[in-house]
Design a protein around this motif. Structure first.
Motif, short mmCIF file in Angstrom:
data_model
loop_
_atom_site.label_atom_id
_atom_site.label_comp_id
_atom_site.label_asym_id
_atom_site.label_seq_id
_atom_site.Cartn_x
_atom_site.Cartn_y
_atom_site.Cartn_z
N VAL A 28 9.48 -0.08 7.46
CA VAL A 28 9.23 -0.60 5.99
C VAL A 28 10.84 -1.06 5.58
CG1 VAL A 28 8.85 0.11 3.75
CG2 VAL A 28 7.42 0.78 5.81
N TYR A 29 11.68 -0.41 5.78
CA TYR A 29 13.05 -0.68 5.07
C TYR A 29 13.58 -2.23 5.86
CZ TYR A 29 17.97 -0.42 4.41
OH TYR A 29 19.25 -0.91 4.08
N GLU A 30 13.31 -2.17 7.12
CA GLU A 30 13.79 -3.59 7.71
C GLU A 30 13.04 -4.83 7.15
OE1 GLU A 30 13.21 -2.69 11.74
OE2 GLU A 30 15.02 -1.39 11.93
N TRP A 31 11.77 -4.34 6.72
CA TRP A 31 11.16 -5.45 6.02
C TRP A 31 11.15 -5.78 4.38
CZ3 TRP A 31 7.98 -9.26 8.36
CH2 TRP A 31 7.88 -9.21 9.71
N LEU A 32 11.95 -4.75 3.61
CA LEU A 32 11.79 -4.77 2.34
C LEU A 32 12.55 -6.11 1.86
CD1 LEU A 32 12.80 -1.35 1.29
CD2 LEU A 32 10.66 -2.46 0.97
N GLY A 33 11.90 -6.77 0.88
CA GLY A 33 12.58 -8.04 0.22
C GLY A 33 12.16 -9.25 1.03
N THR A 34 11.16 -9.04 2.06
CA THR A 34 10.70 -10.41 2.88
C THR A 34 9.78 -10.96 1.99
OG1 THR A 34 10.96 -9.20 5.00
CG2 THR A 34 9.32 -11.05 4.85
N PRO A 35 9.83 -12.50 1.77
CA PRO A 35 9.17 -13.03 0.75
C PRO A 35 7.59 -13.07 1.36
CG PRO A 35 10.43 -14.57 2.05
CD PRO A 35 10.96 -13.20 2.45
N TYR A 36 6.75 -13.17 0.30
CA TYR A 36 5.32 -13.69 0.51
C TYR A 36 5.19 -14.82 0.96
CZ TYR A 36 0.13 -13.27 -0.17
OH TYR A 36 -0.95 -13.38 -0.01
N LYS A 66 9.78 -12.56 9.20
CA LYS A 66 10.67 -12.39 8.14
C LYS A 66 10.76 -13.29 7.10
CE LYS A 66 12.07 -8.20 9.83
NZ LYS A 66 13.19 -7.34 9.89
N ARG A 67 10.44 -14.94 7.71
CA ARG A 67 10.15 -16.03 6.59
C ARG A 67 9.27 -15.81 5.67
NH1 ARG A 67 10.44 -20.90 10.74
NH2 ARG A 67 8.43 -19.83 10.58
N GLY A 68 8.38 -15.13 5.92
CA GLY A 68 7.39 -14.88 5.00
C GLY A 68 6.01 -14.20 5.59
N HIS A 72 3.85 -2.72 0.91
CA HIS A 72 2.88 -3.79 0.95
C HIS A 72 3.71 -5.22 0.45
CE1 HIS A 72 2.59 -4.19 -3.94
NE2 HIS A 72 3.15 -3.26 -3.54
N ALA A 73 3.06 -6.28 0.73
CA ALA A 73 3.41 -7.54 0.67
C ALA A 73 2.89 -7.90 -0.70
CB ALA A 73 3.34 -8.29 1.83
N ALA A 74 3.49 -8.02 -1.73
CA ALA A 74 3.05 -8.61 -3.00
C ALA A 74 3.35 -10.22 -3.08
CB ALA A 74 3.54 -7.84 -4.04
N SER A 75 2.29 -10.79 -3.54
CA SER A 75 2.46 -12.20 -3.80
C SER A 75 3.74 -12.53 -4.68
CB SER A 75 1.18 -12.70 -4.31
OG SER A 75 0.74 -12.13 -5.42
N SER A 76 3.75 -11.56 -5.81
CA SER A 76 4.75 -11.79 -6.47
C SER A 76 6.37 -11.54 -6.09
CB SER A 76 4.54 -11.05 -7.96
OG SER A 76 4.52 -9.82 -7.43
N ARG A 77 6.58 -10.47 -5.32
CA ARG A 77 7.79 -10.12 -4.79
C ARG A 77 7.93 -9.78 -3.61
NH1 ARG A 77 8.77 -5.54 -9.27
NH2 ARG A 77 10.10 -4.95 -7.58
N GLY A 78 7.02 -10.30 -2.60
CA GLY A 78 7.15 -9.96 -1.19
C GLY A 78 7.12 -8.54 -0.89
#
Length: 191
Positions: free
Chosen positions: A59-67, A74-76, A143-149
């Motif tokens: 999870v940590y490695e994916w934090l901030g990945t865009p939606y 990792k691009r989205g 989770h991957a949120a549409s607003s903040r990835g």
């Protein structure tokens, strides 16, 4: 004057010994415990609730990945592809390619019985399941949120509380979930 110097010297030696003892304790700690401490601080989950370091590292490695709807890199990435990636890479299990399909493949779990790695499902402004996340413990989920990835949220936040539908544990893994390395396949997703 000599008494003051003696007391100051003794205090200095005492501080050095305490500092050295703390340093030895920290450096000899178990690496898994150090990782748990780190992820606990980052994700806001109590250290004693962290049962699977591999889950938190992923999870940590994916934090901030865009939606990105239908994205799987990792691009989205979207919510169901993120939960799928977690399960494929952490639990070596395939759970379905969209949130509704994933829900069809789980044993429903009450909110109070959620364990790290369980899925959490939401019906956001719909009668159907529209969103999925991975439970981390202490009411937190990734989770991957549409607003903040890819992010971590709290089930008790008003928004998530309002739309929460149910938790679930994959049927194949209802007894135990083991952390084995897996692969991340590229598949279509409806979210």
């Amino acid at each position: 004057m000599k008494t003051k110097k003696l007391v100051a010297g003794m205090l200095f030696i005492g501080l050095c010994l305490v500092s050295q003892a703390q340093t030895k304790k920290t450096t000899s700690s178990d690496p898994d415990n150090l990782a748990k401490d780190y992820f606990s601080q980052i994700m806001g989950v109590a250290n004693n609730a962290m049962t699977n370091t591999k889950l938190y590292q992923f999870v940590y490695e994916w934090l901030g990945t865009p939606y990105r709807l239908g994205g799987d890199s990792k691009r989205g990435i979207d919510c169901s592809k993120f939960s799928l990636a977690v399960y494929e890479n952490v639990f070596n299990t395939t759970i379905g390619y969209n949130s509704r399909n994933q829900y069809a493949n789980v044993k429903p779990i009450g909110k109070s019985d959620l364990q790290p790695g369980d899925l959490v499902f939401f019906k956001i402004r719909s009668k159907q399941i529209t969103h999925v996340g991975v439970y981390l413990g202490d009411d937190k989920f990734a989770h991957a949120a549409s607003s903040r990835g890819v992010m971590i949220s709290n089930l008790n936040e008003a928004y998530w509380k309002r739309y929460y539908y149910n938790g679930g544990r994959p049927i194949d893994d209802a007894k135990t979930m083991t952390a084995n390395a897996g692969s991340n396949d590229d598949n279509k997703n409806l979210n």
